[in-house]
Design a protein around this motif. Structure first.
Motif, PDB file in Angstrom:
ATOM      1  N   PHE A  17       7.094   9.812   6.803  1.00 38.46           N
ATOM      2  CA  PHE A  17       6.713  10.787   5.789  1.00 38.46           C
ATOM      3  C   PHE A  17       5.641  11.775   6.244  1.00 38.46           C
ATOM      4  N   THR A  18       5.183  11.682   7.485  1.00 35.36           N
ATOM      5  CA  THR A  18       4.170  12.607   7.971  1.00 35.36           C
ATOM      6  C   THR A  18       4.725  14.031   7.886  1.00 35.36           C
ATOM      7  N   ASP A  19       3.939  14.899   7.271  1.00 37.25           N
ATOM      8  CA  ASP A  19       4.308  16.309   7.061  1.00 37.25           C
ATOM      9  C   ASP A  19       5.544  16.483   6.190  1.00 37.25           C
ATOM     10  N   ARG A  20       5.882  15.480   5.405  1.00 35.82           N
ATOM     11  CA  ARG A  20       7.062  15.574   4.542  1.00 35.82           C
ATOM     12  C   ARG A  20       6.700  15.871   3.082  1.00 35.82           C
ATOM     13  N   PHE A  21       5.457  15.580   2.702  1.00 33.75           N
ATOM     14  CA  PHE A  21       5.062  15.896   1.344  1.00 33.75           C
ATOM     15  C   PHE A  21       3.591  16.273   1.293  1.00 33.75           C
ATOM     16  N   ALA A  26       0.981  12.666  -2.129  1.00 37.03           N
ATOM     17  CA  ALA A  26       0.360  11.470  -1.548  1.00 37.03           C
ATOM     18  C   ALA A  26      -0.568  10.823  -2.567  1.00 37.03           C
ATOM     19  N   PHE A  27      -1.329  11.656  -3.285  1.00 40.85           N
ATOM     20  CA  PHE A  27      -2.219  11.165  -4.330  1.00 40.85           C
ATOM     21  C   PHE A  27      -1.421  10.408  -5.394  1.00 40.85           C
ATOM     22  N   LEU A  28      -0.339  11.008  -5.861  1.00 41.80           N
ATOM     23  CA  LEU A  28       0.486  10.365  -6.888  1.00 41.80           C
ATOM     24  C   LEU A  28       1.103   9.066  -6.364  1.00 41.80           C
ATOM     25  N   LEU A  29       1.551   9.071  -5.118  1.00 40.73           N
ATOM     26  CA  LEU A  29       2.129   7.869  -4.538  1.00 40.73           C
ATOM     27  C   LEU A  29       1.099   6.742  -4.453  1.00 40.73           C
ATOM     28  N   LYS A  31      -1.444   6.321  -6.416  1.00 39.13           N
ATOM     29  CA  LYS A  31      -1.644   5.843  -7.790  1.00 39.13           C
ATOM     30  C   LYS A  31      -0.505   4.896  -8.191  1.00 39.13           C
ATOM     31  N   MET A  32       0.722   5.253  -7.830  1.00 43.67           N
ATOM     32  CA  MET A  32       1.857   4.403  -8.178  1.00 43.67           C
ATOM     33  C   MET A  32       1.787   3.065  -7.441  1.00 43.67           C
ATOM     34  N   LEU A  33       1.385   3.086  -6.181  1.00 40.61           N
ATOM     35  CA  LEU A  33       1.289   1.843  -5.418  1.00 40.61           C
ATOM     36  C   LEU A  33       0.199   0.928  -5.975  1.00 40.61           C
ATOM     37  N   VAL A  34      -0.893   1.512  -6.451  1.00 42.85           N
ATOM     38  CA  VAL A  34      -1.939   0.703  -7.090  1.00 42.85           C
ATOM     39  C   VAL A  34      -1.376   0.027  -8.337  1.00 42.85           C
ATOM     40  N   ARG A  35      -0.582   0.768  -9.102  1.00 41.58           N
ATOM     41  CA  ARG A  35       0.025   0.177 -10.303  1.00 41.58           C
ATOM     42  C   ARG A  35       0.982  -0.945  -9.947  1.00 41.58           C
ATOM     43  N   VAL A  36       1.764  -0.747  -8.895  1.00 44.26           N
ATOM     44  CA  VAL A  36       2.693  -1.798  -8.446  1.00 44.26           C
ATOM     45  C   VAL A  36       1.905  -3.049  -8.068  1.00 44.26           C
ATOM     46  N   ASP A  37       0.808  -2.878  -7.333  1.00 42.69           N
ATOM     47  CA  ASP A  37      -0.025  -4.030  -6.967  1.00 42.69           C
ATOM     48  C   ASP A  37      -0.598  -4.717  -8.202  1.00 42.69           C
ATOM     49  N   GLN A  38      -1.021  -3.932  -9.202  1.00 40.89           N
ATOM     50  CA  GLN A  38      -1.551  -4.518 -10.437  1.00 40.89           C
ATOM     51  C   GLN A  38      -0.470  -5.306 -11.180  1.00 40.89           C
TER      52      GLN A  38
END
Length: 85
Positions: A17-21, A26-29, A31-38
């Motif tokens: 994903f380098t240079d893909r978004f 990246a910020f939103l992703l 946040k989503m990964l933190v929610r998945v971990d929770q």
């Protein structure tokens, strides 16, 4: 189990994903990964509680089935009114 296998692929995903978004994506992703971990932590906590209650009920069932007067269900503990609290 799936979480562990995905964690092992993080570096490959980062490279893909380098240079893909954008930074915003990246910020939103993150946040989503933190929610998945929770959510995974919540699921683990709920699983532990279910195991605790099942073990309690198995013990009561076993006691009830081996008791001479097994016609009536086992009484609830005097310290608790329900196994669900």
């Amino acid at each position: 189990m799936a979480r562990a296998s995905m964690r092992a692929k993080i570096s490959a995903l980062e490279e893909a994903f380098t240079d893909r978004f954008t930074d915003h994506q990246a910020f939103l992703l993150r946040k989503m990964l933190v929610r998945v971990d929770q959510i995974n932590a919540d699921i683990a906590e709920i699983d532990a509680k279910i195991e605790e209650l099942v073990a309690l009920l198995r013990g009561r069932w076993s006691d009830w089935m081996t008791s001479p007067a097994s016609d009536a269900p086992p009484p609830l503990s005097s310290s608790r009114k329900s196994v669900w609290t």
